[in-house]
Design an enzyme around this catalytic site. Sequence first.
Site, short mmCIF file in Angstrom:
data_model
loop_
_atom_site.label_atom_id
_atom_site.label_comp_id
_atom_site.label_asym_id
_atom_site.label_seq_id
_atom_site.Cartn_x
_atom_site.Cartn_y
_atom_site.Cartn_z
N HIS A 262 -12.13 5.75 -10.91
CA HIS A 262 -13.32 5.98 -10.02
C HIS A 262 -14.80 6.00 -10.67
O HIS A 262 -15.60 5.42 -10.00
CB HIS A 262 -13.28 7.37 -9.39
N ARG B 115 -3.87 -0.82 2.75
CA ARG B 115 -2.81 -0.08 2.09
C ARG B 115 -2.04 0.79 3.11
O ARG B 115 -2.75 1.65 3.72
CB ARG B 115 -3.01 0.60 1.06
N ASN C 247 -5.64 -5.63 -10.50
CA ASN C 247 -5.32 -4.41 -11.25
C ASN C 247 -4.03 -4.47 -11.91
O ASN C 247 -3.60 -4.31 -13.13
CB ASN C 247 -5.44 -3.48 -10.49
N ARG D 162 -2.47 0.52 -16.81
CA ARG D 162 -3.82 0.94 -16.55
C ARG D 162 -4.22 2.19 -16.39
O ARG D 162 -5.36 2.54 -16.20
CB ARG D 162 -4.01 -0.06 -15.30
N CYS E 261 -8.28 -8.96 -4.24
CA CYS E 261 -8.55 -7.68 -3.84
C CYS E 261 -8.26 -6.60 -4.85
O CYS E 261 -8.09 -5.34 -4.19
CB CYS E 261 -7.34 -7.36 -2.73
#
Length: 545
Positions: A185, A281, A429, A440, A477
């Site tokens: 974040h 999502r 990601n 990750r 994305c």
Amino acid sequence: MLRLSGVGVSDGRAAGPVVRVAEPLPEPPASPAVTDPSAEAARISPAAETVANGLFARAAGVEGDAKAVLETTAAMAMDPSLSSRAEQLVNQRGLPAPRAVLEAANEFAESLRATGGYLAERVRDVHDVRDRIIAELLGVRPPGVPTLLEPSVLLARDLAPADTADLDPDLVLALVTEEGGPTSHTAILARSLGIPAVVAVRGLLAETSAVAAEVDGDGGTVSLSEEPVEVRSPERIDTTGWTGDGGTSDGERVKILANVGAAADTTAAVSAGAEGVGLFRTEFCYLAAQDEPDVATQRAAYAEVLEPFAGKPVVVRTLDAGADKPLGFLDTGAEPNPALGVRGLRVAFDRPDVLDRQLEAIAAAAEDSGAEVSVMAPMVATPEEAAWFTERARTAGITRAGVMVEIPAAALIASELLEAVDFVSVGTNDLAQYVFAADRQLGALAGLNDPWQPALLRLIAMIGRAGAETGKPVGVCGEAAADPLLGRVLVGLGVRSLSMVATAVPAVGSALAGVSLRACERAARDALAAPDVATAKAAARAAFE
């Protein structure tokens, strides 16, 4: 000065006095046992409500993504399952209320961590809510960002969304954390606000004597000083020119889209001027369900998210669940390595009925909302899998179907994959995680998950070439799209839609509008030729300068 290295996640340079974000409270003890469990348990819900009300009050003073973050955190604080589990621990084991909240929240956080991916990144949110409720029960100040009286560099172990949602970018010169990674974040927020940031800086918090810092978000370094330094504010991208129409200065069309996971995210995306949604999502509709939601329930939930984008493109990702993201009604059994097991579209091969009902609900919600809906499947490895999904989507009445490219095999056969679908979207990601065999979530491996890694860029270039050869669009994305500099490089690699957290939309759109396609292609070539992350970033920046 003491120079420390980490992972630069938001470009720019800044310097100024340091302010340390308070560490989490000490773990509350489990003893002595309470003498009146009923009275002790009764303290928990009011404390949680007080925390939630405080977050809602903060949310009332901001707009867009910050508002959505604070409201989501407040809703988590009010989650009755957290309070009821803590109350149960008090009544059953005689635990003090603060300890019961700690253990209940940790159970919830562990279940999210076990799911991996996007949901595992919400563990920090749960810990934040936990610490705020415990502080309320103890009558002490909660951990978090203190009130800033002057422009400062924030140093922290990590930052929760609620810590940073309403930060004033005029007072925050830079962000530096000891933990976190490129998809954390902190990284997302810093890029969206144009604040230099470096994460995964080992040994940062051990240097308690430093009073100032110089931060280089480009090179990923932090220089700590025991003497004051001249305050230097970062140069920020001017986003006032963002018109809501993505593209380069010479007219090459590039869609600037948002990633969403619930209705609150859609509100933020609309406020930011996103042209549509590149990744919706759908897991939110399933997470709290003991049984599979029926078609009507799914239809209503999806329509609520889709309605604000009537007449605009929305890409809906079908259920991304399985062994590493367990759901009660999908019994995939235990696996020795869930991250490499039956997940994403692989679940549908055994349970096609679940996929068919979801596709039926998505098609109906598209009709209800008026959004231009496409669907895409996660965890696709072969053209045969892609064709199987496309056929089921068409049968459900959805005319445009694509797949995620997050497995290296899919990148290597991108041309064949594109023959079976209408588009592909690169999930940087997960693709980075699988390419480098690096979780990750681990700060120690954050450097390997840096989206500027040349190996990752070369895979994306292969996908971009396949898109050009087949005449079908390639999007990104993953959070790589939220970096204004990297976004331009991705366009140079052949990407024609960038989807990101809503707060990053104006900066990325504005940055792209200021350069030509030829400049993007030149920067991409230079980055591809680089041997490492630092050289790739420097080469791209030099190409634009």
